[in-house]
Design an enzyme around this catalytic site. Structure first.
Site, PDB file in Angstrom:
ATOM      1  N   CYS A 113     -10.702 -10.807  -5.705  1.00 38.67           N
ATOM      2  CA  CYS A 113     -10.496 -10.254  -7.050  1.00 38.67           C
ATOM      3  C   CYS A 113      -9.995 -11.291  -8.043  1.00 38.67           C
ATOM      4  CB  CYS A 113      -9.528  -9.073  -6.996  1.00 38.67           C
ATOM      5  SG  CYS A 113     -10.274  -7.661  -6.172  1.00 38.67           S
ATOM      6  N   HIS A 253      -5.570  -7.279 -13.473  1.00 33.64           N
ATOM      7  CA  HIS A 253      -6.696  -6.869 -12.624  1.00 33.64           C
ATOM      8  C   HIS A 253      -6.602  -5.362 -12.372  1.00 33.64           C
ATOM      9  CE1 HIS A 253      -9.594  -6.606  -9.500  1.00 33.64           C
ATOM     10  NE2 HIS A 253      -8.714  -6.383  -8.550  1.00 33.64           N
ATOM     11  N   ASN A 283     -12.349  -0.331  -9.426  1.00 33.94           N
ATOM     12  CA  ASN A 283     -12.136  -1.768  -9.231  1.00 33.94           C
ATOM     13  C   ASN A 283     -13.494  -2.446  -9.118  1.00 33.94           C
ATOM     14  OD1 ASN A 283     -11.519  -4.338  -8.351  1.00 33.94           O
ATOM     15  ND2 ASN A 283     -10.164  -3.696  -6.692  1.00 33.94           N
TER      16      ASN A 283
HETATM   17  N1  ACO Z   1      -8.350  11.018  -0.182  1.00 30.83           N
HETATM   18  C1  ACO Z   1      -7.369  11.707   0.434  1.00 30.83           C
HETATM   19  N2  ACO Z   1      -6.499  11.120   1.267  1.00 30.83           N
HETATM   20  C2  ACO Z   1      -6.601   9.793   1.474  1.00 30.83           C
HETATM   21  C3  ACO Z   1      -7.602   9.031   0.866  1.00 30.83           C
HETATM   22  C4  ACO Z   1      -8.503   9.691   0.009  1.00 30.83           C
HETATM   23  N3  ACO Z   1      -9.491   9.048  -0.636  1.00 30.83           N
HETATM   24  N4  ACO Z   1      -7.457   7.742   1.255  1.00 30.83           N
HETATM   25  C5  ACO Z   1      -6.421   7.706   2.087  1.00 30.83           C
HETATM   26  N5  ACO Z   1      -5.897   8.947   2.229  1.00 30.83           N
HETATM   27  C6  ACO Z   1      -4.750   9.351   3.025  1.00 30.83           C
HETATM   28  C7  ACO Z   1      -4.443   8.405   4.168  1.00 30.83           C
HETATM   29  O1  ACO Z   1      -5.243   8.691   5.289  1.00 30.83           O
HETATM   30  C8  ACO Z   1      -2.975   8.714   4.421  1.00 30.83           C
HETATM   31  O2  ACO Z   1      -2.884   9.873   5.208  1.00 30.83           O
HETATM   32  P1  ACO Z   1      -1.748   9.981   6.363  1.00 30.83           P
HETATM   33  O3  ACO Z   1      -0.439   9.881   5.616  1.00 30.83           O
HETATM   34  O4  ACO Z   1      -2.029  11.315   6.956  1.00 30.83           O
HETATM   35  O5  ACO Z   1      -1.977   8.803   7.264  1.00 30.83           O
HETATM   36  C9  ACO Z   1      -2.436   9.043   3.035  1.00 30.83           C
HETATM   37  O6  ACO Z   1      -3.579   9.345   2.220  1.00 30.83           O
HETATM   38  C10 ACO Z   1      -1.666   7.910   2.396  1.00 30.83           C
HETATM   39  O7  ACO Z   1      -2.386   6.692   2.611  1.00 30.83           O
HETATM   40  P2  ACO Z   1      -1.890   5.319   2.018  1.00 30.83           P
HETATM   41  O8  ACO Z   1      -2.866   4.255   2.397  1.00 30.83           O
HETATM   42  O9  ACO Z   1      -0.457   5.097   2.365  1.00 30.83           O
HETATM   43  O10 ACO Z   1      -2.000   5.661   0.461  1.00 30.83           O
HETATM   44  P3  ACO Z   1      -1.554   4.799  -0.761  1.00 30.83           P
HETATM   45  O11 ACO Z   1      -0.696   5.602  -1.643  1.00 30.83           O
HETATM   46  O12 ACO Z   1      -1.094   3.431  -0.347  1.00 30.83           O
HETATM   47  O13 ACO Z   1      -2.946   4.602  -1.551  1.00 30.83           O
HETATM   48  C11 ACO Z   1      -4.615   2.892  -1.840  1.00 30.83           C
HETATM   49  C12 ACO Z   1      -4.026   3.961  -0.912  1.00 30.83           C
HETATM   50  C13 ACO Z   1      -5.136   3.621  -3.067  1.00 30.83           C
HETATM   51  C14 ACO Z   1      -5.730   2.190  -1.128  1.00 30.83           C
HETATM   52  C15 ACO Z   1      -3.510   1.913  -2.247  1.00 30.83           C
HETATM   53  O14 ACO Z   1      -2.822   1.477  -1.121  1.00 30.83           O
HETATM   54  C16 ACO Z   1      -4.028   0.699  -2.997  1.00 30.83           C
HETATM   55  O15 ACO Z   1      -4.464   0.792  -4.114  1.00 30.83           O
HETATM   56  N6  ACO Z   1      -3.910  -0.498  -2.384  1.00 30.83           N
HETATM   57  C17 ACO Z   1      -4.219  -1.766  -3.051  1.00 30.83           C
HETATM   58  C18 ACO Z   1      -5.647  -1.966  -3.409  1.00 30.83           C
HETATM   59  C19 ACO Z   1      -5.803  -3.360  -3.982  1.00 30.83           C
HETATM   60  O16 ACO Z   1      -5.030  -3.808  -4.822  1.00 30.83           O
HETATM   61  N7  ACO Z   1      -6.738  -4.124  -3.510  1.00 30.83           N
HETATM   62  C20 ACO Z   1      -6.773  -5.509  -3.931  1.00 30.83           C
HETATM   63  C21 ACO Z   1      -7.919  -5.855  -4.641  1.00 30.83           C
HETATM   64  S1  ACO Z   1      -9.397  -5.556  -3.723  1.00 30.83           S
HETATM   65  C22 ACO Z   1     -10.136  -7.106  -3.432  1.00 30.83           C
HETATM   66  O17 ACO Z   1      -9.537  -8.137  -3.540  1.00 30.83           O
HETATM   67  C23 ACO Z   1     -11.552  -7.077  -2.952  1.00 30.83           C
END
Ligand code: ACO
Length: 326
Positions: A113, A253, A283
């Protein structure tokens, strides 16, 4: 003092929209979860038969058209992408040929990214050094080509799109003022694509095991993204004695609205000074920053100070101080 300044911005977004309601039909998720956890409502999808070059060409052509500059005037084309048209040759070469930039050299730059911000930095340095007169830096990613639409934790996050900036030399007190970038390869464990590279080339097994998609441990990435994006922006601002009041816009970003809000809070930027368009595009990896500049272009004035910040796979992160030039 010679610097590089952005003199035009172009963009391309595919027409097809993938809404949260569409995703509810593909995976176990809900509009409510996606909006609350990410801030995303819809993303654009390019569809089969077209790749990153198609979008990059459209974005570059718009930037040149807006400036009224013939493509033969371009010396350097950098395409920032994690989804190149082919493993080789560079998408940048395909784009330069298609737009008629026949004098230009160029290459693709991959830093997940952070690709666009790193590309902008390299192009700006080349211009400042007098080696290059005019450059196009294009962020283009067809993320839908590497997303597993059975994985609810990643498929809701990403979309396709491209943005391009035209860079030219200036002796005025505007343009790319400074940047600070960092990388930490231990982050590879949390965000990568397992197959398709030289260690695990494509095979029936890699396809069957669904290894050609983005693998992400979201919570780990989230934590690092907030801390590092804020820290590097703060370090850059401190180096130049800049405070939040001196900055017209923070341009982060667009990975997750919560990451953006948390980083902005650490830096004491009120949200009206933060560029956000994640709700419409998701994203788009290398395209998020130029798409922000494109969407907010009409609100920018010559001399406005912007802090662009990024965090992505690698891990890679960085911040760039840009003084708007028109
Ligand atoms: N719908 C419903 N539930 C979901 C979904 C979904 N789409 N996705 C995950 N869940 C669930 C998980 O299974 C988990 O359930 P559990 O508690 O029963 O295990 C729960 O939701 C919480 O999951 P987390 O992963 O802890 O959720 P979080 O609040 O962290 O959000 C997310 C997840 C959106 C992916 C977040 O962590 C995030 O944005 N991370 C960073 C992304 C990023 O910055 N990437 C970098 C750039 S990408 C690149 O460089 C290519």
């Amino acid at each position: 003092m010679r610097r590089a300044v952005i003199t035009a911005v172009g963009a391309y977004l595919p027409e097809k929209r993938l809404t949260n309601a569409d995703l509810e039909k593909l995976v176990e998720t809900s509009d409510e979860w996606i909006v609350e956890r990410t801030g995303i409502r819809e993303r654009r999808i390019l569809g089969r038969g077209k790749g990153s070059a198609y979008m990059a060409i459209k974005a570059a052509e718009e930037a040149l058209r807006k400036r009224g500059l013939p493509a033969e005037e371009i010396d350097l084309v950098i395409v920032a992408t994690v989804t190149p048209e082919h493993p080789f040759p560079a998408t940048a070469n395909i784009v330069a040929n298609a737009i008629g930039a026949h004098r230009a050299w160029g290459f693709d730059l991959e830093a997940a990214c952070s690709s666009f911000l790193y590309g902008l930095s390299i192009a700006a340095d080349s211009i400042a050094a007098g080696r290059v007169e005019r450059a196009l830096v294009i962020g283009s990613d067809k993320m839908s080509s590497i997303i597993d639409y059975r994985d609810r934790a990643t498929c809701v996050l990403f979309g396709d799109g491209a943005g391009a900036v035209l860079l030219e030399p200036t002796t005025e007190d505007v343009g790319v003022m400074d940047y600070l970038h960092q990388a930490d390869g231990s982050g590879c464990a949390y965000l990568h694509m397992k197959a398709g590279g030289s260690v695990l080339p494509p095979s029936v097994r890699t396809v069957r095991e669904r290894l050609h998609y983005v693998y992400q441990e979201g919570r780990q990435v989230f934590k690092h993204a907030v801390v590092q994006m804020a820290a590097v922006s703060e370090a850059l601002m401190q180096k130049h004695g800049l405070t939040a009041e001196d900055i017209a816009f923070f341009v982060p970003h667009q990975a997750n609205r919560r990451i953006i809000e948390a980083a902005a809070e650490r830096l004491r930027f009120p949200m009206e000074k933060v560029m956000i368009n994640i709700e419409r595009y998701g994203n788009t990896t290398s395209a998020t920053l130029p798409l922000c500049l494109y969407d907010y272009e009409s609100q920018l004035k010559k001399g406005d100070n912007l802090i662009l910040a990024t965090f992505g796979g690698g891990f890679t992160w960085g911040a760039l101080w840009l003084r708007w030039g028109y």
